[in-house]
Design a protein around this motif. Structure first.
Motif, short mmCIF file in Angstrom:
data_model
loop_
_atom_site.label_atom_id
_atom_site.label_comp_id
_atom_site.label_asym_id
_atom_site.label_seq_id
_atom_site.Cartn_x
_atom_site.Cartn_y
_atom_site.Cartn_z
N THR A 22 0.98 -1.12 -0.10
CA THR A 22 -0.02 -0.43 0.02
C THR A 22 1.12 1.30 0.27
O THR A 22 0.96 1.98 -0.46
N GLU A 23 2.41 1.78 0.49
CA GLU A 23 2.44 2.64 1.02
C GLU A 23 3.54 2.72 -0.69
O GLU A 23 3.79 4.22 -0.92
N THR A 24 4.10 1.65 -0.89
CA THR A 24 4.80 2.19 -2.49
C THR A 24 3.63 2.45 -3.33
O THR A 24 4.04 3.42 -3.57
N ILE A 25 2.59 1.80 -3.06
CA ILE A 25 1.27 2.22 -4.82
C ILE A 25 1.08 4.49 -4.24
O ILE A 25 0.81 4.33 -5.44
N GLU A 26 0.82 3.61 -2.92
CA GLU A 26 0.46 5.71 -2.63
C GLU A 26 0.99 6.51 -2.77
O GLU A 26 1.27 7.69 -3.27
N ILE A 27 2.57 6.09 -3.02
CA ILE A 27 3.75 7.39 -3.35
C ILE A 27 3.47 7.23 -4.51
O ILE A 27 3.97 8.26 -5.04
N ALA A 28 3.66 6.39 -5.19
CA ALA A 28 3.48 6.14 -6.78
C ALA A 28 2.86 7.31 -7.23
O ALA A 28 2.70 8.00 -8.31
N LEU A 29 1.38 6.36 -7.19
CA LEU A 29 -0.06 7.66 -7.84
C LEU A 29 0.26 9.57 -7.47
O LEU A 29 0.32 9.85 -8.38
N HIS A 30 1.02 9.48 -5.58
CA HIS A 30 1.06 10.66 -5.20
C HIS A 30 2.48 11.29 -6.77
O HIS A 30 2.40 12.16 -7.19
N ALA A 31 3.34 10.52 -6.97
CA ALA A 31 4.31 11.18 -8.45
C ALA A 31 3.85 11.46 -9.12
O ALA A 31 4.65 11.97 -9.87
N ALA A 32 2.85 10.30 -9.42
CA ALA A 32 2.45 10.67 -11.23
C ALA A 32 1.32 12.00 -11.28
O ALA A 32 1.08 12.58 -11.91
N ASP A 33 0.93 11.76 -9.76
CA ASP A 33 0.26 12.98 -9.65
C ASP A 33 0.39 14.29 -9.82
O ASP A 33 -0.36 15.89 -9.33
N THR A 34 2.18 14.43 -9.10
CA THR A 34 2.36 15.46 -9.01
C THR A 34 3.98 16.45 -10.35
O THR A 34 4.37 16.98 -10.16
N GLY A 35 3.35 15.06 -11.53
CA GLY A 35 3.68 15.71 -12.48
C GLY A 35 5.09 14.59 -12.65
O GLY A 35 5.35 14.87 -14.09
N HIS A 36 5.58 13.85 -12.30
CA HIS A 36 6.48 13.28 -13.00
C HIS A 36 5.74 11.99 -13.97
O HIS A 36 4.68 11.33 -13.62
N LEU A 37 7.07 11.34 -14.13
CA LEU A 37 6.19 10.35 -15.48
C LEU A 37 6.44 8.43 -14.12
O LEU A 37 8.09 8.55 -13.90
N VAL A 38 5.80 7.93 -13.83
CA VAL A 38 6.10 6.83 -12.95
C VAL A 38 5.67 5.47 -14.05
O VAL A 38 4.96 5.11 -14.02
N PHE A 39 7.04 4.89 -13.58
CA PHE A 39 7.03 3.28 -14.25
C PHE A 39 6.81 1.57 -13.36
O PHE A 39 7.71 2.34 -12.24
N SER A 40 5.51 1.03 -12.92
CA SER A 40 6.01 0.42 -12.42
C SER A 40 5.70 -1.51 -12.85
O SER A 40 4.89 -1.44 -14.08
N THR A 41 5.70 -2.01 -12.10
CA THR A 41 5.00 -3.72 -11.96
C THR A 41 4.27 -4.40 -11.59
O THR A 41 4.51 -3.38 -10.04
N LEU A 42 3.44 -4.73 -11.92
CA LEU A 42 2.25 -5.67 -11.07
C LEU A 42 2.55 -7.47 -11.38
O LEU A 42 2.18 -7.28 -12.78
N HIS A 43 2.19 -8.23 -10.67
CA HIS A 43 1.73 -9.51 -10.76
C HIS A 43 0.08 -9.93 -11.56
O HIS A 43 -0.36 -10.66 -10.83
N THR A 44 0.09 -9.07 -12.48
CA THR A 44 -1.34 -8.88 -12.78
C THR A 44 -1.40 -9.71 -14.32
O THR A 44 -0.94 -9.00 -14.72
N LEU A 45 -2.61 -10.17 -14.47
CA LEU A 45 -2.64 -11.03 -16.02
C LEU A 45 -3.30 -10.10 -16.78
O LEU A 45 -2.82 -10.16 -18.05
N ASP A 46 -4.17 -8.88 -16.73
CA ASP A 46 -4.74 -7.88 -17.38
C ASP A 46 -5.08 -6.98 -17.31
O ASP A 46 -4.12 -6.33 -15.71
N ALA A 47 -4.77 -5.51 -18.12
CA ALA A 47 -5.56 -4.39 -17.55
C ALA A 47 -6.49 -4.33 -16.27
O ALA A 47 -6.68 -3.51 -14.91
N LYS A 48 -7.90 -5.11 -16.80
CA LYS A 48 -8.71 -5.15 -15.45
C LYS A 48 -8.43 -5.77 -14.40
O LYS A 48 -8.84 -4.47 -13.60
#
Length: 414
Positions: A242-268
């Motif tokens: 949760t902490e990493t996701i929260e900060i990543a969303l904040h970084a993207a929301d404050t004008g940065h380009l953020v790349f990351s990964t998740l172990h999920t199968l598809d977009a939904k």
């Protein structure tokens, strides 16, 4: 005898014995003979075009070649030799393995070859998996990825996610994106990885690569610090909590380009996963933030090619006003159809659309296309040309010249 061997008392005794042995053994006493043998297996695996080497106590050494696990010899690696191998490989870090029971590290094999290793204990002793990390970073075009993937390297801000199961090529795709930015733009890039896989040299960009455990204590710590380090682009190896996701969303929301990964199968599933990790009372806030910052999701599956290699089939979500609305309004179930409908206009694509493209390009067989499809029955109909008009529209199939109606060209008369 069997129950005694695997009893908690036995393993406690064995763990204590390992600690004692570790205290009594230094690097000068190691002969590195077992490690030399394992290096021979690594070379054979690389020469055979493999991706992973599997070491297991009381078993033969195996490798993953073209997606299949195959033995490299009939020789059994004893429990004792596996234990010695762990000491020879880790040396001063062996006590860390004993304490944590598993360990990640990067192993430089030679100037052109590196491996990511996870070494761990299992019921019969020590096991390890070596994942080959190519030194040469392949470009987006060399990976034969759809041209629309280039657009993610051109973005100024927002969140871009690369998802898929372990071993689906997520790190390779991210490396290609970062390398393209490095070649074309003058930016400051910070990567936070566990461990560092692809090494990027400064070209047009300044690139600071940080390894969790070695250069920083955690993803969260490094991500918070990154916001004070004048970054343009931040790569987070994995959004684990949760902490990493929260900060990543904040970084993207404050004008940065953020790349990351998740172990999920598809977009939904990716959208659902991000939101569901938060408490119920916060999910609506997170959903609205995600809807506003998400720029795209690349989901991957590796499929055998007709040449005996493997290629990535991609689902690609491109952020559009419609996608933003669906996420904000909790209508995630409509995302796959919206992705399909955007193939021609936005160059988005579902897995089955991507798989069909690979099949039509004669890069994969009909059998493998159907085997890896999300909906094999629908894909089979499309292959046979029996799709409905709506399906063809979703696939971006051109039915040829259409007869115009009066309302289609009335605007031109004016």
């Amino acid at each position: 005898m069997h129950s005694k061997l695997h009893s908690p008392k036995f393993w406690m005794h064995w763990s204590n014995r390992m600690n004692q042995q570790n205290d009594q053994t230094d690097a000068g006493e190691l002969k590195f003979e077992v490690l030399k043998k394992i290096r021979g297996y690594l070379r054979r695996m690389v020469d055979a075009g493999g991706s992973d080497l599997h070491i297991k106590a009381n078993s033969v050494v195996r490798a993953r070649i073209n997606g299949e696990i195959v033995p490299l010899s009939g020789e059994i690696l004893s429990k004792e030799d596996a234990f010695i191998f762990a000491k020879e490989l880790l040396q001063t870090r062996f006590s860390e393995l004993v304490e944590k029971k598993e360990l990640d590290l990067v192993y430089p094999f030679d100037e052109n070859t590196r491996f990511r290793i996870n070494i761990f204990f299992q019921m019969e002793g020590v096991s390890a998996v070596f994942r080959l990390i190519p030194v040469k970073i392949l470009s987006i075009d060399e990976l034969n990825l759809p041209a629309v993937v280039h657009t993610f390297s051109e973005m100024e801000r927002g969140l871009v996610l690369v998802t898929g199961v372990t071993g689906s090529g997520k790190s390779t795709t991210l490396a290609a994106l970062i390398d393209e930015i490095n070649l074309k733009r003058r930016k400051h890039i910070i990567t936070i990885e566990d461990p560092i896989e692809f090494v990027h040299k400064d070209r047009k960009c300044i690139i600071n690569q940080r390894s969790v455990g070695q250069d920083t204590l955690s993803f969260g710590n490094a991500l918070r610090a990154a916001l004070r380090e004048d970054p343009d682009i931040i790569l987070v190896g994995e959004m684990r909590d949760t902490e990493t996701i929260e900060i990543a969303l904040h970084a993207a929301d404050t004008g940065h380009l953020v790349f990351s990964t998740l172990h999920t199968l598809d977009a939904k599933e990716t959208v659902n996963r991000i939101i569901s990790v938060f408490p119920t009372g916060e999910q609506n806030r997170v959903r609205m933030t995600l809807a506003s910052v998400l720029k795209g999701i690349i989901s991957q599956r590796l499929i055998p090619t007709v040449e005996g290699k493997r290629t990535a089939a991609l689902e690609i979500l491109i952020r559009t006003p419609r996608i933003e609305q669906l996420i904000a309004e909790n209508r995630d179930i409509e995302i796959p159809d919206t992705i399909a409908e955007g193939k021609e206009l936005y160059k988005s694509q579902t897995f089955d659309q991507g798989i069909l493209d690979l099949y039509l390009a004669q890069r994969i067989s009909r059998e493998d296309a159907l085997s890896y499809a999300t909906s094999p029955s629908d894909l089979k109909l499309r292959m046979e040309g029996l799709s409905t008009t709506v399906d063809k529209g979703k696939l971006g199939v051109d039915d040829g010249p259409k007869e115009f109606r009066e309302e289609d060209y009335i605007g031109l008369k004016e």
